[in-house]
Motif scaffolding. Structure first.
Motif, mmCIF file in Angstrom:
data_model
loop_
_atom_site.group_PDB
_atom_site.id
_atom_site.type_symbol
_atom_site.label_atom_id
_atom_site.label_comp_id
_atom_site.label_asym_id
_atom_site.label_seq_id
_atom_site.Cartn_x
_atom_site.Cartn_y
_atom_site.Cartn_z
ATOM 1 N N LEU A 6 -47.664 5.928 -51.061
ATOM 2 C CA LEU A 6 -48.419 7.510 -51.489
ATOM 3 C C LEU A 6 -50.053 6.512 -52.101
ATOM 4 O O LEU A 6 -50.319 5.824 -52.556
ATOM 5 N N ILE A 30 -48.355 9.940 -48.422
ATOM 6 C CA ILE A 30 -48.039 11.177 -49.159
ATOM 7 C C ILE A 30 -49.182 11.081 -50.430
ATOM 8 O O ILE A 30 -49.592 10.257 -50.463
ATOM 9 N N ALA A 32 -52.554 12.163 -53.380
ATOM 10 C CA ALA A 32 -52.361 12.618 -54.567
ATOM 11 C C ALA A 32 -54.221 12.325 -54.927
ATOM 12 O O ALA A 32 -54.159 11.573 -54.739
ATOM 13 N N GLU A 37 -50.996 13.573 -60.715
ATOM 14 C CA GLU A 37 -50.161 14.469 -59.451
ATOM 15 C C GLU A 37 -49.654 13.359 -59.534
ATOM 16 O O GLU A 37 -47.966 13.011 -58.915
ATOM 17 N N ILE A 41 -45.851 13.463 -58.434
ATOM 18 C CA ILE A 41 -44.697 12.926 -56.793
ATOM 19 C C ILE A 41 -43.970 11.528 -57.430
ATOM 20 O O ILE A 41 -42.895 11.313 -56.463
ATOM 21 N N LYS A 44 -39.942 12.900 -57.493
ATOM 22 C CA LYS A 44 -39.866 13.524 -56.735
ATOM 23 C C LYS A 44 -39.542 12.606 -55.379
ATOM 24 O O LYS A 44 -38.914 12.777 -54.860
ATOM 25 N N GLU A 45 -39.913 11.541 -55.081
ATOM 26 C CA GLU A 45 -40.433 11.442 -53.840
ATOM 27 C C GLU A 45 -39.629 10.133 -54.172
ATOM 28 O O GLU A 45 -39.722 9.715 -54.826
#
Length: 150
Positions: A6, A30, A32, A37, A41, A44-45
């Motif tokens: 991330l 991913i 952000a 944000e 994330i 969820k991830e």
């Protein structure tokens, strides 16, 4: 399985640059643009490592790091334009695992990411919920069953 990183930075160009280098090194990425944000994330991830800018709107990286440490033990690489020793110390004391100052060499960032992931997941046996199961890279050792799986 590719590890997912991330990347959290309010500057789109920096997020995109880091993404290019990490994708080329085989990581899923991913992105952000702020701390709030990023926290959404993380809920969820399945994130294996976070590259986290310190100076961002809405919620700075120090606060994000504190919140992440309340529930997760993923490696965090702080990224910041702040290069004073006290800034680095604060980042590490907050819970970051490494600290890189801007401007940075993207290859150095990639090597640091690789090193942090290797130490966190492949050698330590950390993050294994079952203490009778040891994971070293793709090798799984089950002490109770006396078995090794590749």
């Amino acid at each position: 399985m590719n590890n997912t990183v991330l990347v959290v930075d309010d500057e789109k160009e920096i997020r995109d640059l880091i993404e290019i280098y990490l994708l080329n090194s085989g990581y899923n990425v991913i992105k952000a643009e702020d701390g709030k944000e990023a926290l959404d994330i993380l809920k969820k991830e399945n994130i294996h490592l976070m590259v986290l800018d310190i100076m961002m709107p809405k919620m700075d990286g120090i606060e994000v790091c504190r919140k992440v440490r309340e529930s997760l033990n993923i490696p965090i690489l702080m990224l910041s334009a702040k290069s004073e020793d006290m800034d680095k110390i604060q980042g590490i004391m907050t819970g970051a695992d490494d600290y890189l100052t801007k401007p940075f060499n993207p290859l150095e960032l990639t090597v640091r990411v690789k090193s942090l992931i290797r130490r966190a997941y492949y050698f330590s046996g950390a993050n294994n919920e079952d203490k009778d199961v040891i994971k070293v890279g793709v090798v799984i050792i089950d002490k109770e069953k006396h078995s090794v799986t590749v």
